[in-house]
Scaffold this active site. Structure first.
Site, PDB file in Angstrom:
ATOM      1  N   GLY A  41       0.830  -1.196   0.000  1.00 11.81           N
ATOM      2  CA  GLY A  41       0.000   0.000   0.000  1.00 11.81           C
ATOM      3  C   GLY A  41       0.869   1.252   0.000  1.00 11.81           C
ATOM      4  O   GLY A  41       2.077   1.196   0.229  1.00 11.81           O
ATOM      5  N   ASN A 102      -4.947 -12.413  14.945  1.00 13.78           N
ATOM      6  CA  ASN A 102      -4.946 -11.157  15.694  1.00 13.78           C
ATOM      7  C   ASN A 102      -6.226 -10.355  15.483  1.00 13.78           C
ATOM      8  O   ASN A 102      -6.787  -9.792  16.437  1.00 13.78           O
ATOM      9  CB  ASN A 102      -3.725 -10.317  15.303  1.00 13.78           C
ATOM     10  CG  ASN A 102      -2.433 -10.884  15.856  1.00 13.78           C
ATOM     11  OD1 ASN A 102      -2.423 -11.516  16.916  1.00 13.78           O
ATOM     12  ND2 ASN A 102      -1.334 -10.662  15.151  1.00 13.78           N
ATOM     13  N   LYS A 108     -13.331 -10.651  18.663  1.00 14.37           N
ATOM     14  CA  LYS A 108     -13.897 -11.387  19.793  1.00 14.37           C
ATOM     15  C   LYS A 108     -13.982 -10.505  21.031  1.00 14.37           C
ATOM     16  O   LYS A 108     -15.014 -10.466  21.717  1.00 14.37           O
ATOM     17  CB  LYS A 108     -13.036 -12.628  20.072  1.00 14.37           C
ATOM     18  CG  LYS A 108     -13.482 -13.450  21.273  1.00 14.37           C
ATOM     19  CD  LYS A 108     -12.464 -14.547  21.569  1.00 14.37           C
ATOM     20  CE  LYS A 108     -12.785 -15.241  22.883  1.00 14.37           C
ATOM     21  NZ  LYS A 108     -11.723 -16.212  23.267  1.00 14.37           N
ATOM     22  N   TYR A 148       0.098 -17.706  -0.736  1.00  8.95           N
ATOM     23  CA  TYR A 148      -1.120 -16.899  -0.818  1.00  8.95           C
ATOM     24  C   TYR A 148      -2.370 -17.783  -0.811  1.00  8.95           C
ATOM     25  O   TYR A 148      -3.279 -17.583   0.001  1.00  8.95           O
ATOM     26  CB  TYR A 148      -1.083 -16.051  -2.081  1.00  8.95           C
ATOM     27  CG  TYR A 148      -2.246 -15.092  -2.217  1.00  8.95           C
ATOM     28  CD1 TYR A 148      -2.374 -13.994  -1.366  1.00  8.95           C
ATOM     29  CD2 TYR A 148      -3.207 -15.261  -3.209  1.00  8.95           C
ATOM     30  CE1 TYR A 148      -3.424 -13.103  -1.487  1.00  8.95           C
ATOM     31  CE2 TYR A 148      -4.259 -14.371  -3.347  1.00  8.95           C
ATOM     32  CZ  TYR A 148      -4.371 -13.301  -2.482  1.00  8.95           C
ATOM     33  OH  TYR A 148      -5.418 -12.423  -2.610  1.00  8.95           O
ATOM     34  N   THR A 178     -10.211  -8.030  -9.675  1.00 11.65           N
ATOM     35  CA  THR A 178     -10.764  -6.681  -9.558  1.00 11.65           C
ATOM     36  C   THR A 178      -9.733  -5.687 -10.095  1.00 11.65           C
ATOM     37  O   THR A 178      -8.537  -5.881  -9.938  1.00 11.65           O
ATOM     38  CB  THR A 178     -11.099  -6.368  -8.088  1.00 11.65           C
ATOM     39  OG1 THR A 178     -11.991  -7.378  -7.589  1.00 11.65           O
ATOM     40  CG2 THR A 178     -11.775  -5.011  -7.952  1.00 11.65           C
ATOM     41  N   HIS A 184      -1.438  -0.850  -8.481  1.00  9.62           N
ATOM     42  CA  HIS A 184       0.011  -0.646  -8.576  1.00  9.62           C
ATOM     43  C   HIS A 184       0.447  -1.019  -9.994  1.00  9.62           C
ATOM     44  O   HIS A 184       0.094  -2.089 -10.490  1.00  9.62           O
ATOM     45  CB  HIS A 184       0.724  -1.523  -7.549  1.00  9.62           C
ATOM     46  CG  HIS A 184       2.152  -1.142  -7.306  1.00  9.62           C
ATOM     47  ND1 HIS A 184       3.121  -1.268  -8.267  1.00  9.62           N
ATOM     48  CD2 HIS A 184       2.771  -0.627  -6.211  1.00  9.62           C
ATOM     49  CE1 HIS A 184       4.282  -0.866  -7.784  1.00  9.62           C
ATOM     50  NE2 HIS A 184       4.096  -0.465  -6.546  1.00  9.62           N
TER      51      HIS A 184
END
Length: 330
Positions: A41, A102, A108, A148, A178, A184
């Site tokens: 990003g 995490n 939760k 991945y 998409t 990028h």
């Protein structure tokens, strides 16, 4: 009573999809906490949002615990193109699995709904066409794409186990190809590759025969699907396919890129990468039924918008101006 305006966490919020999601959530009146480690990003993707007092950016890697107070969580953090996720495959797997643990732990504790951005790659090189959500997939667990593919499959397992064991309100979206502004330019994805090559007058590199197929969903349609899934009743957990069911060969896409850019580029064939799927098209019957969602932007229209974005970004880069599209991640 549930608040209409919420504080929403978007992990991977400075990425291609994440930045568009942050934008859409702000437009709906929500507060948005954008979390990103800026591996793929870029801050430039969200610079235009920084003046909004309801928007906040935090640099953080979700493989480490995060302690914040929010009402909803969209978990989009993970490199999503082969060039990026194969650069550091161990870290890619950690992001999918440790990151999911995490974020699920946070959901939760907060009793907050959490949406997982899964992928059509969970279907691998499919034997079923089009792909329905009840198809288990055909995935190589030890290949170069496995970090991945299997990382996302394991993340889905964790989401459903947290739902069954701890009652966490989960949503799982399986995202198909998409495209759109803020992709990028060097991520190895077929749309950005073809558009950038065509605009530069370079040969269009098609891997394999070009007869393999994909289905391309414009980014605004995909973001609408994610938000509708998050806002759906608690018993709508997914997984739900989100993508455009209209199918194109890779060669057809290359020809469209050449036509709409007015390029003189030629198509050249290269060997097909290992484990590259031959066919990919979503069955979106479940999204239509449960979310009232289907894509509205045709490839021709979306491709023209994407070309215009890259054309402007390249002009800015040539002029030495900052460009969200053509600068490396910060």
């Amino acid at each position: 009573m549930q608040r209409s305006h919420k504080r929403v966490l978007v992990t991977g919020g400075a990425g291609f999809l994440g930045s568009h999601l942050c934008e859409a959530l702000l437009a709906r009146g929500h507060e948005v906490l954008c979390v990103d480690n800026f591996f793929t990003g870029s801050r430039l993707n969200v610079t235009h949002l920084l003046s909004d007092p309801r928007f906040e950016v935090m640099r953080h890697d979700i493989t480490f615990p995060l302690f914040v107070e929010v009402d909803e969580i969209y978990n989009l953090a993970c490199p999503a193109s082969p060039v990026h996720y194969q650069h550091d495959p161990v870290q890619t797997t950690k992001t999918s699995i440790h990151g999911a643990i995490n974020m699920l732990g946070l959901a939760k504790r907060l009793k907050a709904p959490i949406l997982q951005a899964s992928t059509s790659e969970v279907y691998g090189d499919p034997e079923v066409h089009p792909q329905t959500e009840d198809y288990w997939g055909r995935v190589n667990p030890i290949g170069p794409r496995s970090c991945y593919d299997e990382g996302k499959r394991c993340a889905e397992t964790l989401f459903f186990d947290y739902n069954r064991q701890h009652g966490v309100n989960i949503k799982v979206a399986r995202i198909f190809n998409t495209y759109g502004p803020r992709m990028h330019p060097n991520d190895g994805r077929v749309v950005s590759n073809f558009v950038v090559q065509a605009l530069r007058g370079e040969p269009i590199t098609v891997y394999g025969s070009g007869k393999q197929t994909r289905s391309f969903c414009y980014v605004s349609d995909l973001i609408e699907g994610l938000i509708r899934l998050m806002e759906s009743p608690a018993d709508v957990t997914g997984p739900i396919n989100l993508g455009n069911p209209r199918e194109f060969t890779i060669r057809e896409l290359a020809e469209l890129a050449i036509r709409y850019t007015g390029s003189a580029s030629e198509i050249v064939l290269r060997p097909l990468p290992q484990d590259d799927p031959r066919q990919r098209r979503p069955d979106i019957a479940r999204a239509r039924e449960l979310l009232g969602w289907e894509p509205t932007v045709e490839l021709e229209a979306g491709l023209k918008r994407t070309i215009a974005y890259f054309r402007n970004a390249m002009a800015d880069a040539d002029a030495g101006e900052p460009s969200r599209g053509l600068r490396a991640a910060t």
